[in-house]
Scaffold this active site. Structure first.
Site, short mmCIF file in Angstrom:
data_model
loop_
_atom_site.label_atom_id
_atom_site.label_comp_id
_atom_site.label_asym_id
_atom_site.label_seq_id
_atom_site.Cartn_x
_atom_site.Cartn_y
_atom_site.Cartn_z
N ASP A 263 39.55 39.37 27.52
CA ASP A 263 38.91 39.28 28.83
C ASP A 263 38.58 40.70 29.30
O ASP A 263 38.96 41.69 28.66
CB ASP A 263 39.83 38.52 29.82
CG ASP A 263 39.05 37.88 30.94
OD1 ASP A 263 39.52 36.91 31.52
OD2 ASP A 263 37.91 38.35 31.21
C1 GLC Z 1 36.16 37.74 34.10
C2 GLC Z 1 36.85 36.41 33.86
C3 GLC Z 1 36.35 35.68 32.65
C4 GLC Z 1 34.89 35.99 32.43
C5 GLC Z 1 34.79 37.47 32.07
C6 GLC Z 1 33.33 37.91 31.88
O1 GLC Z 1 37.09 38.67 34.57
O2 GLC Z 1 38.27 36.42 33.82
O3 GLC Z 1 36.57 34.27 32.90
O4 GLC Z 1 34.38 35.20 31.37
O5 GLC Z 1 35.41 38.30 33.04
O6 GLC Z 1 32.65 37.82 33.08
#
Ligand code: GLC
Length: 729
Positions: A263
């Site tokens: 993430d």
């Molecule tokens: C965010 C979220 C995740 C998302 C990623 C890209 O922090 O936790 O669900 O897909 O970043 O935006």
């Protein structure tokens, strides 16, 4: 590209090129304002321009033209012309927004869920998206957690079924206008202590395996090739560095061969968790856990050379990850067609088409949950002359939901617009009454005066609709709440309006189960619209005036108070279960109760009323003995005893009366949605086999026990309509 060609390419790559393939940054690093807002703490990740030329992927690149332009220029400059993989958060729609996933789950409808994901995938693919960071299948049992809005709710079976349906919708047959799927957030991100986003998770391995892991597995089995470890730690170990779950379970037991992407900034956050000392450690730990791509942090590029030189990671680990990334690009056909389905003209024709909006409308109608409707206050008659439309959500267009990708409020239909379009000749008396702000700064006497003014218009009207709730940006990522009541201004408004007119119906909005105890006793009818998406106002109008009949069933338990949270139906009995109906006081001083409140929720998982009534017949079984290789069919009749045609999601639960460990009082095993005309009766059957009765026993073996079970068929998780059977071994 053949596997041999991929291996040849891999063998030709420099170390810098390999490390670039293992890194993802935002599109805005390449094209000014090309992407959506950052979804993480910061965008500076310490990379140099020459690093950016070797990137493996970008996130949040918006628009076919931007994606084509970026891909073309990038590939021209890349030494081996390896295409970028474009990833984006297409969660409940790309531009046409359907209801938030927690709402859509209330439709209990695999086909509808798949159809919505299909439409989103098509819009996204035409705009250049290759992979979506969805479905999110984190089991959510804590309404304080803002991201429950993004989940399929509290139940493992519902999450498995609908998560798999979303993957089928996104991925399809991998052909025209599909996207890849990245299931998230692995794992148990939905169980943070205190309901606070990003907080640590403390779960037994049994609970993890029994309740939380099956949803991710179902999504992978349905065709998701990507998985995203979650921000949280489990048992103090940050998931991005959790070798047991990421390697032993995911890659070992499950045999997952796809790619794992961290993430946003989660590599660096291993140090922020305090589980790594240096950024070099941070670059090393996930590498040993099979996390292939690093999202929006640069530690892989910045530190892998030293780690290799020091023997702390191996080139084989690097090559294994690079191979997976190249394989996923190849699976999407990017080497043959790096632009995939990006097509601005086709996008302009298809996106927000009438058909897409009609689907979003149907989804919003079928996701709404009629929580209460005493004396059939709803639906209102369409021939009313004056309607009082009161509350901050009466004309609010911000009801499409938090993770709405490129959807915009301007294109969202408000309740006022929806009703005006349906009843152009009805006079609408509109008064917001107060703001939806969470933190109030207005003096109480001003709030009360405004509320009384709004309540006064209720006197002149033939019907009153009070539109209140939680604003779309008060749930979602980072938006956890310690209090889940309405904000004070709305509590005052509801009190004034409903005291003035107890026949006012409540239209509730929000991204979570809310504590509605302040006004629930004062109103005869509450229709929960959740955050219904682009066509929310039209759906609300159709439902309030009877052009659509509510059929949603709660995907997450509604507590009486935040003090009960986490609360869910598949709970254990404990050794001190409440014997009598929940009554406050001291009926049994030594039982698992509250002194000041019943332990039961306000509304149970699976609850949802209709404009008709349904009568369930007793559960009958074709046999009361199940053998290991046999099956039992449980059947019940369901009759529409009202006067409108309606849909009903019939639920099938099983209780394992005795296990080698404590077992839940019920577990949803299946559900079927049926349509019944007035007076019509249907027989609904469910099958149960030995494998459906397996659980993680005292030795953490996945087994079933011979013994007694109850099979329930009913309208919600409170049902006591069951028949008993035994499993013989
Ligand atoms: C965010 C979220 C995740 C998302 C990623 C890209 O922090 O936790 O669900 O897909 O970043 O935006």
């Amino acid at each position: 590209m053949t596997n041999e060609q991929l291996e040849q390419l891999l063998s030709e790559l420099s170390l810098e090129e390999k490390l670039g393939q293992l890194t993802q940054c935002e599109a805005s690093f390449f094209i000014e304002n090309a992407g959506l807002a950052a979804t993480g703490p910061e965008s500076a990740i310490g990379l140099k321009p020459e690093d950016l030329k070797l990137m493996g992927s970008v996130l949040n690149c918006v628009g076919a033209e931007n994606c084509i332009k970026l891909q073309r220029e990038f590939m021209e400059n890349h030494p081996h012309h390896i295409p970028l993989i474009m990833m984006d958060d297409v969660i409940h729609g790309y531009r046409t927004q359907y209801p938030i996933p927690l709402a859509l789950a209330c439709a209990f409808d695999d086909e509808l869920t798949e159809e919505c994901a299909r439409m989103a995938s098509h819009e996204a693919a035409l705009e250049g998206v290759h992979v979506t960071f969805a479905p999110m299948v984190d089991i959510s049992r804590d309404a304080r957690w803002g991201r429950c809005m993004e989940s399929c709710g509290e139940d493992t079976t519902l999450t498995k079924r609908l998560g798999a349906a979303m993957v089928r919708g996104f991925v399809g047959d991998g052909g025209e206008n599909t996207v890849g799927s990245c299931v998230k957030h692995f794992c148990a991100y939905g169980a943070p202590e205190a309901g606070r986003d990003y907080n640590n998770v403390e779960l037994s391995e049994r609970t993890l395996r029994q309740t939380y892991l099956p949803g991710y597995k179902a999504a992978l089995d349905a065709g998701a090739h990507w998985i995203m470890p979650s921000f949280n730690s489990i048992g103090h170990l940050p998931m991005t560095g959790n070798s047991y779950i990421l390697k032993d379970i995911l890659r070992g037991e499950w045999g997952f061969k796809g790619a794992a992407i961290s993430d946003y900034n989660a590599f660096r956050e291993i140090q922020w968790h305090g589980a790594a000392e240096t950024m070099k450690d941070v670059a090393e730990i996930p590498r040993h856990c099979g996390v292939d791509m690093e999202m929006m942090s640069g530690t892989t590029i910045l530190h892998s050379k030293e780690l290799l030189a020091e023997g702390r990671i191996t080139m084989e680990e690097i090559d294994t990850s690079v191979r997976r990334i190249l394989q996923e690009k190849n699976a999407l056909g990017l080497f043959e067609n790096p632009f995939r389905f990006a097509n601005a003209d086709a996008a302009a024709d298809y996106i927000m088409s009438d058909a897409n909006k009609a689907l979003a409308l149907r989804a919003a109608e079928e996701s709404a949950v009629l929580l209460k409707n005493d004396g059939a206050l709803l639906p209102f008659k369409k021939d009313i002359k004056k309607l009082a439309l009161i509350g901050p959500f009466a004309a609010e267009k911000g009801i499409k939901g938090f993770w709405s990708c490129v959807g915009v409020d301007e294109e969202t239909v408000s309740v006022y617009e929806g009703i005006k379009a349906l009843l152009p000749d009805t006079e609408i008396l509109l008064d917001a009454g107060c703001s939806y702000d969470l933190l109030n700064t207005t003096p109480i006497d001003v709030l009360t005066a405004n509320a009384k003014k709004a309540a006064a218009i209720a006197k002149e009207a033939d019907a009153v609709l009070l539109c209140i709730g939680e604003y779309q940006n008060y749930s979602g990522e980072g938006n956890s709440r310690a209090e889940i009541r309405l904000p004070l201004p709305q509590r005052i408004l509801a009190q004034e309006v409903l005291s003035e007119n107890p026949d006012a119906a409540v239209l509730l909005f929000g991204g979570r189960p809310q504590d509605i105890s302040d006004f629930e006793p004062l109103t005869r009818a509450i229709l929960y619209m959740w955050q219904p998406g682009t066509m929310g106002g039209t759906a609300a109008a159709h439902l309030v005036f009877g052009d659509a009949v509510p059929c949603g069933k709660l995907s997450m338990t509604f507590p009486r108070s935040v003090g009960q949270v986490p609360i869910y139906y598949a709970h254990q009995t404990t050794g001190r279960a409440i014997k009598d109906p929940d009554i406050p006081g001291m009926p049994h001083p030594f039982t698992s109760r509250y002194m000041d409140m019943p332990v039961s929720p306000l509304y149970a998982f699976g609850h949802g009323l209709s404009y008709t009534t349904f009568e369930y017949g007793p559960v009958t079984l074709n046999t009361d003995t199940l053998t290991e290789d046999g099956s039992i069919t449980a059947t019940a009749t369901v009759k529409n005893t009202g006067n409108v045609t309606a849909k009903e999601s019939v639920q099938f639960y099983v209780r394992d009366l005795i296990g080698s460990v404590a077992r839940p009082v019920k577990e949803l095993k299946d559900f079927k949605k049926i349509t019944l005309a007035p007076g019509e009766e249907k027989t609904v059957s469910f099958t149960v086999k030995e494998e459906d009765l397996r659980y993680w026993d005292k030795d953490l073996q996945y087994v079933s026990d011979a013994g007694a079970f109850h099979a329930f068929i009913g309208p919600d998780s409170d049902t006591q309509n069951y028949a008993g059977f035994v499993l013989k071994k």
